[in-house]
Design a protein around this motif. Structure first.
Motif, PDB file in Angstrom:
ATOM      1  N   LEU A  24      47.382  61.133  87.994  1.00  0.00           N
ATOM      2  CA  LEU A  24      46.352  60.000  87.995  1.00  0.00           C
ATOM      3  C   LEU A  24      45.529  61.078  87.706  1.00  0.00           C
ATOM      4  O   LEU A  24      44.311  61.448  87.336  1.00  0.00           O
ATOM      5  N   LYS A  25      45.157  62.541  88.391  1.00  0.00           N
ATOM      6  CA  LYS A  25      44.452  63.515  87.799  1.00  0.00           C
ATOM      7  C   LYS A  25      44.348  64.120  86.378  1.00  0.00           C
ATOM      8  O   LYS A  25      43.300  64.528  85.455  1.00  0.00           O
ATOM      9  N   ASP A  26      45.627  64.121  85.749  1.00  0.00           N
ATOM     10  CA  ASP A  26      45.796  64.081  84.531  1.00  0.00           C
ATOM     11  C   ASP A  26      45.505  63.535  83.371  1.00  0.00           C
ATOM     12  O   ASP A  26      44.643  63.731  83.144  1.00  0.00           O
ATOM     13  N   ASP A  27      45.032  62.476  83.887  1.00  0.00           N
ATOM     14  CA  ASP A  27      45.237  60.946  83.230  1.00  0.00           C
ATOM     15  C   ASP A  27      43.278  61.514  83.255  1.00  0.00           C
ATOM     16  O   ASP A  27      42.429  61.066  82.563  1.00  0.00           O
ATOM     17  N   CYS A  28      42.523  61.268  84.635  1.00  0.00           N
ATOM     18  CA  CYS A  28      41.069  61.773  84.564  1.00  0.00           C
ATOM     19  C   CYS A  28      41.200  62.954  84.081  1.00  0.00           C
ATOM     20  O   CYS A  28      39.682  63.212  83.901  1.00  0.00           O
ATOM     21  N   GLU A  29      41.204  64.295  83.760  1.00  0.00           N
ATOM     22  CA  GLU A  29      41.205  65.531  83.423  1.00  0.00           C
ATOM     23  C   GLU A  29      40.837  64.806  81.440  1.00  0.00           C
ATOM     24  O   GLU A  29      40.022  65.228  81.144  1.00  0.00           O
ATOM     25  N   GLU A  30      42.025  63.887  81.029  1.00  0.00           N
ATOM     26  CA  GLU A  30      41.611  63.277  79.405  1.00  0.00           C
ATOM     27  C   GLU A  30      40.314  62.960  79.789  1.00  0.00           C
ATOM     28  O   GLU A  30      39.653  63.132  78.224  1.00  0.00           O
ATOM     29  N   ILE A  31      39.931  62.263  80.836  1.00  0.00           N
ATOM     30  CA  ILE A  31      38.680  60.906  80.381  1.00  0.00           C
ATOM     31  C   ILE A  31      37.978  62.487  80.569  1.00  0.00           C
ATOM     32  O   ILE A  31      36.527  62.089  79.769  1.00  0.00           O
ATOM     33  N   LEU A  32      37.622  63.062  81.379  1.00  0.00           N
ATOM     34  CA  LEU A  32      36.445  63.801  81.788  1.00  0.00           C
ATOM     35  C   LEU A  32      36.444  64.875  80.418  1.00  0.00           C
ATOM     36  O   LEU A  32      34.933  64.931  80.433  1.00  0.00           O
ATOM     37  N   LYS A  33      37.384  65.261  80.797  1.00  0.00           N
ATOM     38  CA  LYS A  33      37.035  65.845  79.103  1.00  0.00           C
ATOM     39  C   LYS A  33      36.254  65.950  77.814  1.00  0.00           C
ATOM     40  O   LYS A  33      36.325  66.629  76.641  1.00  0.00           O
ATOM     41  N   ASN A  34      36.886  63.876  77.526  1.00  0.00           N
ATOM     42  CA  ASN A  34      36.457  63.631  76.065  1.00  0.00           C
ATOM     43  C   ASN A  34      35.184  62.437  76.748  1.00  0.00           C
ATOM     44  O   ASN A  34      34.740  61.492  75.626  1.00  0.00           O
ATOM     45  N   GLY A  35      34.328  62.842  77.719  1.00  0.00           N
ATOM     46  CA  GLY A  35      32.686  62.731  77.565  1.00  0.00           C
ATOM     47  C   GLY A  35      32.237  61.277  79.296  1.00  0.00           C
ATOM     48  O   GLY A  35      31.551  60.835  78.807  1.00  0.00           O
ATOM     49  N   ALA A  36      33.506  60.784  80.270  1.00  0.00           N
ATOM     50  CA  ALA A  36      32.852  60.388  80.958  1.00  0.00           C
ATOM     51  C   ALA A  36      32.026  60.827  81.643  1.00  0.00           C
ATOM     52  O   ALA A  36      31.722  62.515  81.835  1.00  0.00           O
ATOM     53  N   THR A  37      30.957  60.497  81.885  1.00  0.00           N
ATOM     54  CA  THR A  37      29.869  61.196  82.743  1.00  0.00           C
ATOM     55  C   THR A  37      29.623  60.655  84.411  1.00  0.00           C
ATOM     56  O   THR A  37      28.810  61.512  84.794  1.00  0.00           O
ATOM     57  N   PHE A  38      30.593  59.891  84.949  1.00  0.00           N
ATOM     58  CA  PHE A  38      31.017  59.907  86.071  1.00  0.00           C
ATOM     59  C   PHE A  38      32.399  59.024  86.582  1.00  0.00           C
ATOM     60  O   PHE A  38      32.476  58.553  85.722  1.00  0.00           O
ATOM     61  N   LEU A  39      32.755  59.455  87.971  1.00  0.00           N
ATOM     62  CA  LEU A  39      33.941  59.257  88.105  1.00  0.00           C
ATOM     63  C   LEU A  39      33.709  58.690  89.277  1.00  0.00           C
ATOM     64  O   LEU A  39      33.331  59.676  90.556  1.00  0.00           O
ATOM     65  N   GLN A  40      34.795  57.542  89.841  1.00  0.00           N
ATOM     66  CA  GLN A  40      35.066  56.892  91.383  1.00  0.00           C
ATOM     67  C   GLN A  40      36.169  56.519  91.165  1.00  0.00           C
ATOM     68  O   GLN A  40      36.689  55.798  90.108  1.00  0.00           O
ATOM     69  N   LEU A  41      36.865  57.171  92.277  1.00  0.00           N
ATOM     70  CA  LEU A  41      37.947  57.023  92.815  1.00  0.00           C
ATOM     71  C   LEU A  41      37.884  55.278  93.683  1.00  0.00           C
ATOM     72  O   LEU A  41      37.343  55.428  94.275  1.00  0.00           O
ATOM     73  N   ARG A  42      39.009  54.497  93.327  1.00  0.00           N
ATOM     74  CA  ARG A  42      38.895  52.950  93.889  1.00  0.00           C
ATOM     75  C   ARG A  42      40.628  52.918  93.706  1.00  0.00           C
ATOM     76  O   ARG A  42      41.110  53.283  93.228  1.00  0.00           O
ATOM     77  N   GLU A  43      40.712  52.174  95.806  1.00  0.00           N
ATOM     78  CA  GLU A  43      42.365  53.000  96.124  1.00  0.00           C
ATOM     79  C   GLU A  43      42.160  51.413  96.828  1.00  0.00           C
ATOM     80  O   GLU A  43      41.433  52.163  97.754  1.00  0.00           O
ATOM     81  N   LYS A  44      43.176  50.499  96.656  1.00  0.00           N
ATOM     82  CA  LYS A  44      42.247  49.504  98.242  1.00  0.00           C
ATOM     83  C   LYS A  44      43.431  49.152  98.202  1.00  0.00           C
ATOM     84  O   LYS A  44      43.774  48.655  99.905  1.00  0.00           O
ATOM     85  N   ASN A  45      44.616  50.002  98.294  1.00  0.00           N
ATOM     86  CA  ASN A  45      46.083  49.432  99.224  1.00  0.00           C
ATOM     87  C   ASN A  45      46.519  51.102  98.824  1.00  0.00           C
ATOM     88  O   ASN A  45      47.465  50.937  98.518  1.00  0.00           O
ATOM     89  N   ILE A  46      46.404  51.168 100.108  1.00  0.00           N
ATOM     90  CA  ILE A  46      46.620  52.844 100.926  1.00  0.00           C
ATOM     91  C   ILE A  46      45.751  53.521 101.470  1.00  0.00           C
ATOM     92  O   ILE A  46      45.201  53.234 102.201  1.00  0.00           O
ATOM     93  N   ASP A  47      47.222  54.151 102.314  1.00  0.00           N
ATOM     94  CA  ASP A  47      46.918  54.932 103.711  1.00  0.00           C
ATOM     95  C   ASP A  47      45.739  56.477 103.346  1.00  0.00           C
ATOM     96  O   ASP A  47      45.498  56.404 102.229  1.00  0.00           O
ATOM     97  N   PHE A  48      45.436  56.469 104.700  1.00  0.00           N
ATOM     98  CA  PHE A  48      44.317  57.171 104.168  1.00  0.00           C
ATOM     99  C   PHE A  48      44.860  58.646 103.704  1.00  0.00           C
ATOM    100  O   PHE A  48      43.598  58.736 103.321  1.00  0.00           O
ATOM    101  N   ASP A  49      45.793  59.710 104.518  1.00  0.00           N
ATOM    102  CA  ASP A  49      46.202  60.501 104.106  1.00  0.00           C
ATOM    103  C   ASP A  49      45.973  60.927 102.286  1.00  0.00           C
ATOM    104  O   ASP A  49      46.348  61.893 102.111  1.00  0.00           O
ATOM    105  N   GLU A  50      47.298  59.515 102.252  1.00  0.00           N
ATOM    106  CA  GLU A  50      47.253  59.265 100.189  1.00  0.00           C
ATOM    107  C   GLU A  50      45.790  59.278 100.057  1.00  0.00           C
ATOM    108  O   GLU A  50      45.383  60.121  99.013  1.00  0.00           O
TER     109      GLU A  50
END
Length: 213
Positions: A24-50
């Motif tokens: 996911l971090k690689d996709d986000c890097e590609e997105i941010l370097k191409n002009g995204a202005t804000f990033l929200q991490l959204r996870e609905k089915n994941i444990d706390f540590d992950e």
């Protein structure tokens, strides 16, 4: 104000539904370097540590590009990661309590569907509002759509930045031009694509043309 209207232009919400083995971090890097202005991490089915581990990873990527980074819903994760803030919905903890928990220096985003919710959110400390869904979306297929006239009324009722979400792509974005939104939030149009960087650039360019300065 911890965020400005330009931060709303191309607001990206994450999903891992389309990673196909990538990080996911690689996709986000590609997105941010191409002009995204804000990033929200959204996870609905994941444990706390992950969730926390993902938060730390994306926090570093966002910091690299000097982009605001918030956690969706989970205040405990946001605090643990020391994210820039948190985004909450109407069915989550109320904005007043959320503000007390995260402190005055952190970003608080709140989802709203009508003028009353928007005004109350601003009173309770919201820094920006997410309005939607405005168009049909697979992310929230059963939710009632928010009329663009209501988006305009919400915009006129508050003094904080707003963005619209739900079914946004390079065509539907033109339909929200006159709704007085400051920008758009997007998930599938960018993540469900083999050209994430190109799609991000295109949406950012359109946003810069359409939305108020």
């Amino acid at each position: 104000m911890k965020v400005n209207r330009e931060d709303m232009r191309c607001y990206v919400v994450t999903t891992r539904d389309f990673l196909d083995g990538r990080a996911l971090k690689d996709d986000c890097e590609e997105i941010l370097k191409n002009g995204a202005t804000f990033l929200q991490l959204r996870e609905k089915n994941i444990d706390f540590d992950e969730y926390v581990n993902l938060g730390f990873e994306l926090k570093e990527v966002a910091k690299k590009y000097n982009i605001p980074f918030v956690i969706d819903d989970n205040i405990e994760v946001a605090i643990k990661v020391d994210a820039d803030g948190v985004h909450i919905g109407q069915s989550d903890i109320d904005a007043k309590t959320a503000r007390k928990l995260i402190g005055e220096d952190k970003i608080l985003g709140v989802s709203a569907q009508n003028v009353y919710q928007a005004i109350e959110a601003e009173k309770m400390g919201a820094d920006y509002l997410g309005i939607g869904p405005v168009f049909p979306t697979k992310t929230k297929p059963n939710e009632k759509l928010i009329d663009l006239d209501e988006v305009r009324r919400i915009s006129e009722s508050v003094n904080i930045p707003i963005l619209v979400i739900g079914g946004i792509d390079d065509e539907s974005i033109y339909k929200v031009k006159n709704s007085n939104t400051d920008g758009v939030a997007v998930i599938s149009y960018i993540f469900n694509s083999d050209t994430k960087g190109k799609n991000t650039r295109k949406l950012r360019e359109i946003s810069d043309e359409l939305f108020r300065k």
